[in-house]
Design an enzyme around this catalytic site. Structure first.
Site, PDB file in Angstrom:
ATOM      1  N   ASN A   9       0.970  -1.171  -0.149  1.00 24.74           N
ATOM      2  CA  ASN A   9      -0.008   0.209  -0.239  1.00 24.74           C
ATOM      3  C   ASN A   9       0.997   1.346   0.046  1.00 24.74           C
ATOM      4  OD1 ASN A   9      -1.898   2.169   0.546  1.00 24.74           O
ATOM      5  ND2 ASN A   9      -2.445   1.473   2.655  1.00 24.74           N
ATOM      6  N   LYS A  11       0.145   4.187  -0.311  1.00 23.57           N
ATOM      7  CA  LYS A  11      -0.229   5.488   0.165  1.00 23.57           C
ATOM      8  C   LYS A  11       0.055   6.725  -0.569  1.00 23.57           C
ATOM      9  CE  LYS A  11      -0.153   3.219   4.735  1.00 23.57           C
ATOM     10  NZ  LYS A  11      -0.241   3.238   6.232  1.00 23.57           N
ATOM     11  N   HIS A  94      -9.821   1.718   4.074  1.00 21.13           N
ATOM     12  CA  HIS A  94      -8.632   1.838   5.160  1.00 21.13           C
ATOM     13  C   HIS A  94      -8.750   2.819   6.039  1.00 21.13           C
ATOM     14  CE1 HIS A  94      -4.348   2.782   6.327  1.00 21.13           C
ATOM     15  NE2 HIS A  94      -4.119   1.676   5.513  1.00 21.13           N
ATOM     16  N   GLU A  96      -6.953   4.930   7.385  1.00 20.46           N
ATOM     17  CA  GLU A  96      -6.850   6.470   6.919  1.00 20.46           C
ATOM     18  C   GLU A  96      -7.972   7.187   6.341  1.00 20.46           C
ATOM     19  OE1 GLU A  96      -2.888   5.534   5.285  1.00 20.46           O
ATOM     20  OE2 GLU A  96      -2.311   5.126   7.268  1.00 20.46           O
ATOM     21  N   GLU A 166      -6.031  -4.632  10.239  1.00 22.98           N
ATOM     22  CA  GLU A 166      -5.195  -3.618  10.406  1.00 22.98           C
ATOM     23  C   GLU A 166      -5.410  -2.899  11.654  1.00 22.98           C
ATOM     24  OE1 GLU A 166      -2.805  -2.657   6.539  1.00 22.98           O
ATOM     25  OE2 GLU A 166      -4.534  -1.285   6.848  1.00 22.98           O
ATOM     26  N   GLY A 172       2.047   1.839  10.826  1.00 22.41           N
ATOM     27  CA  GLY A 172       3.126   3.075  10.841  1.00 22.41           C
ATOM     28  C   GLY A 172       3.785   3.434  11.970  1.00 22.41           C
ATOM     29  N   SER A 212       2.924  -2.302  10.093  1.00 19.62           N
ATOM     30  CA  SER A 212       4.239  -2.700  10.577  1.00 19.62           C
ATOM     31  C   SER A 212       4.864  -3.935  10.285  1.00 19.62           C
ATOM     32  CB  SER A 212       4.552  -2.138  11.819  1.00 19.62           C
ATOM     33  OG  SER A 212       4.022  -0.912  12.185  1.00 19.62           O
TER      34      SER A 212
HETATM   35  P1  PGA Z   1       2.335   0.012   7.780  1.00 18.03           P
HETATM   36  O1  PGA Z   1       1.026   0.229   6.932  1.00 18.03           O
HETATM   37  O2  PGA Z   1       3.116  -1.276   6.997  1.00 18.03           O
HETATM   38  O3  PGA Z   1       3.416   1.267   7.404  1.00 18.03           O
HETATM   39  O4  PGA Z   1       2.067   0.084   9.011  1.00 18.03           O
HETATM   40  C1  PGA Z   1       0.157  -0.748   6.684  1.00 18.03           C
HETATM   41  C2  PGA Z   1      -1.099  -0.051   5.994  1.00 18.03           C
HETATM   42  O5  PGA Z   1      -1.846   1.066   6.559  1.00 18.03           O
HETATM   43  O6  PGA Z   1      -1.730  -0.565   5.082  1.00 18.03           O
END
Ligand code: PGA
Length: 247
Positions: A9, A11, A94, A96, A166, A172, A212
């Site tokens: 992803n 982003k 997602h 976010e 998630e 993140g 992560s």
């Molecule tokens: P991350 O993000 O691996 O940077 O924690 C995962 C995601 O939001 O899909």
């Protein structure tokens, strides 16, 4: 046997020219059919990345999509635009998008349905906040997200859907859920899917863990019985992505 799926992803990272460079760097490292590999890229990078991965085993994904066919929805991207550009997967709901762009279980459900109508594979995300985890309501909260987000999906269609668990506190932050914590929720998600459909159907649905995931922890996470791969943010932008794909 469910085939593992590892999706990057990206982003809101990488301009079109940077995206092409990243795709070209990654292609020889992750071009395998042992697992399904997907690059989910920003909308403006879709066309150049499609070109860069042409002829490889890597699939293209989008990070969002609108639930209408076309029309006066300034700034949105339709499912037909995605399929015409060669997109196969689309991340929906997602955290976010839920947090910053007011997506709800209802809009996510509309998007999942519309994606399926267009033969796009939804990667539907769910996950709890740290506060919810500390209150002990993780499973209840996720049950609601799954039931609402996948409401009204037929038994035929549901096996195409990928669910991504998630936990928001792990995204993140460098703070990964332990494999036991991740497995507990992924198994619970499979249980909810079993209640909504039946056990046999639930066994066919792929459930990813995200938050992560990196080259060091992927193997242990993906070895869990209900974890069928990962949705990877930060580490999908680096050479390290190969260690996750080739876990
Ligand atoms: P991350 O993000 O691996 O940077 O924690 C995962 C995601 O939001 O899909």
């Amino acid at each position: 046997m469910r085939k593992k799926i590892v999706a990057g992803n990206w982003k809101m990272n990488k301009t079109p020219s940077e995206a092409v460079a990243l795709a070209k760097m990654l292609v020889p490292l992750v071009n395998t059919d042992k697992v399904d590999v997907v690059f989910c890229v920003p909308a403006i990078d879709i066309i150049p990345v499609a070109e860069a991965i042409k002829g490889t085993k890597i699939a293209l994904g989008a990070e969002n999509m609108y639930f209408e066919e076309s029309g006066a929805y300034t700034g949105e991207i339709s499912p037909a635009m995605l399929t015409d550009a060669g997109v196969k997967y689309v991340i929906l709901g997602h955290s976010e998008r839920r947090q910053y762009f007011a997506e709800t279980d209802e809009t996510v459900n509309k998007k999942v349905k519309k994606a399926l109508e267009h033969n796009l594979i939804p990667i539907m995300c769910c996950g709890e906040t740290l506060e919810q985890r500390e209150k002990g309501i993780t499973i209840d909260f996720i049950r609601t997200q799954i039931k609402c987000g996948l409401n009204g999906i037929s038994k035929d269609d549901i096996t195409k859907v990928v669910v991504a668990y998630e936990p928001i506190w792990a995204i993140g932050t460098g703070k990964t859920a332990t494999s036991a914590e991740a497995e507990e929720v992924c198994a619970a998600i499979r249980g909810v899917l079993g209640e909504m459909y039946d056990k046999e159907t639930a066994e066919k649905i792929r459930i990813q863990y995200g938050g992560s995931v990196n080259g060091k922890n992927a193997a242990e996470l993906f070895a869990m019985p209900d974890i069928d791969g990962g949705l990877v943010g930060g580490a999908s932008l680096k050479e390290e992505f190969k260690d996750i794909v080739n876990y």
